[in-house]
Design an enzyme around this catalytic site. Structure first.
Site, PDB file in Angstrom:
ATOM      1  N   ARG A   1      12.082  11.744  -8.600  1.00 45.60           N
ATOM      2  CA  ARG A   1      12.134  13.202  -8.732  1.00 45.60           C
ATOM      3  C   ARG A   1      13.439  13.541  -9.447  1.00 45.60           C
ATOM      4  O   ARG A   1      14.398  12.769  -9.430  1.00 45.60           O
ATOM      5  CB  ARG A   1      12.093  13.870  -7.364  1.00 45.60           C
ATOM      6  CG  ARG A   1      10.828  13.576  -6.557  1.00 45.60           C
ATOM      7  CD  ARG A   1      10.910  14.213  -5.180  1.00 45.60           C
ATOM      8  NE  ARG A   1       9.681  14.016  -4.413  1.00 45.60           N
ATOM      9  CZ  ARG A   1       9.441  12.975  -3.606  1.00 45.60           C
ATOM     10  NH1 ARG A   1      10.375  12.022  -3.470  1.00 45.60           N
ATOM     11  NH2 ARG A   1       8.313  12.875  -2.943  1.00 45.60           N
TER      12      ARG A   1
ATOM     13  N   LYS B   1      12.976  13.053  -0.331  1.00 48.15           N
ATOM     14  CA  LYS B   1      12.173  14.093   0.312  1.00 48.15           C
ATOM     15  C   LYS B   1      11.804  13.656   1.729  1.00 48.15           C
ATOM     16  O   LYS B   1      11.376  12.516   1.944  1.00 48.15           O
ATOM     17  CB  LYS B   1      10.907  14.350  -0.510  1.00 48.15           C
ATOM     18  CG  LYS B   1      10.120  15.569  -0.047  1.00 48.15           C
ATOM     19  CD  LYS B   1       8.961  15.834  -0.987  1.00 48.15           C
ATOM     20  CE  LYS B   1       8.193  17.091  -0.571  1.00 48.15           C
ATOM     21  NZ  LYS B   1       7.074  17.380  -1.492  1.00 48.15           N
TER      22      LYS B   1
ATOM     23  N   HIS C   1       8.858  16.968 -13.397  1.00 47.61           N
ATOM     24  CA  HIS C   1       7.980  16.299 -12.439  1.00 47.61           C
ATOM     25  C   HIS C   1       6.793  15.639 -13.125  1.00 47.61           C
ATOM     26  O   HIS C   1       6.155  14.745 -12.543  1.00 47.61           O
ATOM     27  CB  HIS C   1       7.485  17.300 -11.388  1.00 47.61           C
ATOM     28  CG  HIS C   1       7.239  16.683 -10.054  1.00 47.61           C
ATOM     29  ND1 HIS C   1       8.247  16.161  -9.264  1.00 47.61           N
ATOM     30  CD2 HIS C   1       6.085  16.474  -9.360  1.00 47.61           C
ATOM     31  CE1 HIS C   1       7.734  15.683  -8.147  1.00 47.61           C
ATOM     32  NE2 HIS C   1       6.427  15.849  -8.182  1.00 47.61           N
TER      33      HIS C   1
ATOM     34  N   ARG D   1       7.106  11.927 -13.322  1.00 50.23           N
ATOM     35  CA  ARG D   1       6.748  11.228 -12.081  1.00 50.23           C
ATOM     36  C   ARG D   1       5.227  11.061 -11.979  1.00 50.23           C
ATOM     37  O   ARG D   1       4.742   9.998 -11.590  1.00 50.23           O
ATOM     38  CB  ARG D   1       7.301  12.010 -10.895  1.00 50.23           C
ATOM     39  CG  ARG D   1       7.015  11.417  -9.527  1.00 50.23           C
ATOM     40  CD  ARG D   1       7.812  12.191  -8.475  1.00 50.23           C
ATOM     41  NE  ARG D   1       7.277  12.052  -7.140  1.00 50.23           N
ATOM     42  CZ  ARG D   1       7.602  11.085  -6.290  1.00 50.23           C
ATOM     43  NH1 ARG D   1       8.462  10.151  -6.670  1.00 50.23           N
ATOM     44  NH2 ARG D   1       7.096  11.042  -5.073  1.00 50.23           N
TER      45      ARG D   1
ATOM     46  N   HIS E   1       5.415   8.420  -0.890  1.00 47.60           N
ATOM     47  CA  HIS E   1       4.436   9.319  -0.268  1.00 47.60           C
ATOM     48  C   HIS E   1       4.160   8.873   1.167  1.00 47.60           C
ATOM     49  O   HIS E   1       3.904   7.698   1.423  1.00 47.60           O
ATOM     50  CB  HIS E   1       3.113   9.308  -1.049  1.00 47.60           C
ATOM     51  CG  HIS E   1       3.194  10.015  -2.358  1.00 47.60           C
ATOM     52  ND1 HIS E   1       2.282   9.816  -3.382  1.00 47.60           N
ATOM     53  CD2 HIS E   1       4.073  10.942  -2.827  1.00 47.60           C
ATOM     54  CE1 HIS E   1       2.594  10.579  -4.414  1.00 47.60           C
ATOM     55  NE2 HIS E   1       3.679  11.267  -4.102  1.00 47.60           N
TER      56      HIS E   1
ATOM     57  N   TYR F   1      -4.058  10.829  -8.143  1.00 49.41           N
ATOM     58  CA  TYR F   1      -3.911  10.273  -9.492  1.00 49.41           C
ATOM     59  C   TYR F   1      -5.142   9.492  -9.933  1.00 49.41           C
ATOM     60  O   TYR F   1      -5.362   9.306 -11.125  1.00 49.41           O
ATOM     61  CB  TYR F   1      -2.660   9.404  -9.562  1.00 49.41           C
ATOM     62  CG  TYR F   1      -1.404  10.183  -9.274  1.00 49.41           C
ATOM     63  CD1 TYR F   1      -0.988  11.205 -10.124  1.00 49.41           C
ATOM     64  CD2 TYR F   1      -0.644   9.932  -8.138  1.00 49.41           C
ATOM     65  CE1 TYR F   1       0.149  11.947  -9.852  1.00 49.41           C
ATOM     66  CE2 TYR F   1       0.500  10.663  -7.858  1.00 49.41           C
ATOM     67  CZ  TYR F   1       0.888  11.669  -8.715  1.00 49.41           C
ATOM     68  OH  TYR F   1       2.013  12.411  -8.430  1.00 49.41           O
TER      69      TYR F   1
END
Length: 312
Positions: free
Chosen positions: A131, A156, A261, A264, A287, A296
């Protein structure tokens, strides 16, 4: 109220961005109810506010959930008055969109339009799946050249993780670190003040802010002053990188609404396209839920069980 919210958030070690977001929604909630104190309100008022966001403001489902999280935090952690059941809330129906993804050639065209250090930052976002905040917050100690590993600290969700260091970036990163090392040894004006440190490390290790390993990989050209009046050097501000990338997208003539972003997203789709395991991609991206990574596969158009179009 703001001081109390800030104090509780920092005791729980939430990020500054979360602090700003939570306070935004708490203030919005109070103003929506004509400046009524939250202690005088409860589940009914929260229900009204969340429903209004969905019906009148047409916010996305994630935005509505973010507002709810902020208010749950307010009542549970700050006011010590848990909300409990808030009743049936009109849920936002705004659908989740597929992310914009670049081809490898498009990503490289955008990166080629950037000057340093933004070019190196964008290369890390695309090559390592970082990120923009994670790339800007890298310190020298987070790079392991022998194993080609980058450690992301306090990402995150306040989680640490490791990700790969692209072979093509080893040389540029080593040159960049060496330039910092030379300037640090010469004790130039840029190193007259310590770098900012997380939590209470500045008190525990008074000299860490001047140590080479704690230096920002991409430091801010200007100094910052904290609430106690201490002057230090922060990392490069993410807004400057975001602005540079937006301009580079226009200059490259991509024709897609891309930003930081997007690199990414492209990192993830390129790995999956090349046959990498989805759980490995999940770990590299950090994640918590595999379903987040699975988005994705829809971008790639996979999962059609080998079905071919009638046109071939």
């Amino acid at each position: 109220m703001r001081d109390r919210v800030r104090a509780v958030i920092r005791v729980n070690r939430y990020s500054i961005r979360t602090e700003k977001t939570y306070w935004y929604w708490i203030r919005y909630f109070i103003r929506f109810h004509q400046m009524k104190h939250p202690r005088e309100m409860g589940p009914r008022e929260v229900n009204e506010f969340l429903t209004w966001l969905a019906v009148n403001r047409n916010v996305a489902a994630a935005t509505q959930a973010q507002a709810l999280n902020a208010l749950v935090f307010l009542y549970d952690k700050v006011l010590d008055k848990p909300l409990g059941e808030i009743g049936d809330v009109v849920r936002s129906k705004k659908p989740r969109r597929l992310p914009v993804v670049l081809t490898h050639e498009e990503a490289m065209r955008i990166i080629s339009q950037l000057g340093e250090p933004n070019k190196l930052i964008a290369s890390l976002m695309y090559g390592s799946g970082l990120r923009v905040t994670e790339a800007c917050r890298l310190r020298i100690k987070d790079l392991e050249f022998q194993q080609r590993v980058i450690t992301v600290r306090d990402g995150k969700g306040a989680k640490d993780r490791t990700t790969l260091m692209p072979a093509t970036l080893v040389g540029p990163l080593q040159d960049h670190v060496e330039s910092i090392r030379i300037a640090w040894k010469q004790r130039g004006e840029k190193f007259a003040h310590p770098v900012s440190l997380p939590f209470a490390l500045a008190r525990k290790y008074p000299n860490a802010g001047q140590a080479l390993e704690w230096q920002w990989l991409f430091s801010s050209p200007s100094l910052s002053t904290d609430n106690l009046g201490h002057v230090s050097r922060h990392h490069r501000h993410i807004s400057s990188v975001q602005r540079a990338v937006r301009n580079a997208v226009k200059e490259a003539g991509i024709g897609k609404r891309a930003g930081c972003h997007t690199f990414r997203h492209t990192f993830a789709t390129e790995l999956l396209k090349r046959g990498n395991d989805i759980r490995t991609v999940q770990d590299l991206l950090g994640h918590a839920d595999l379903r987040t990574t699975q988005i994705y596969t829809h971008v790639l158009g996979q999962g059609f069980a080998g079905v071919r179009s009638p046109l071939g």
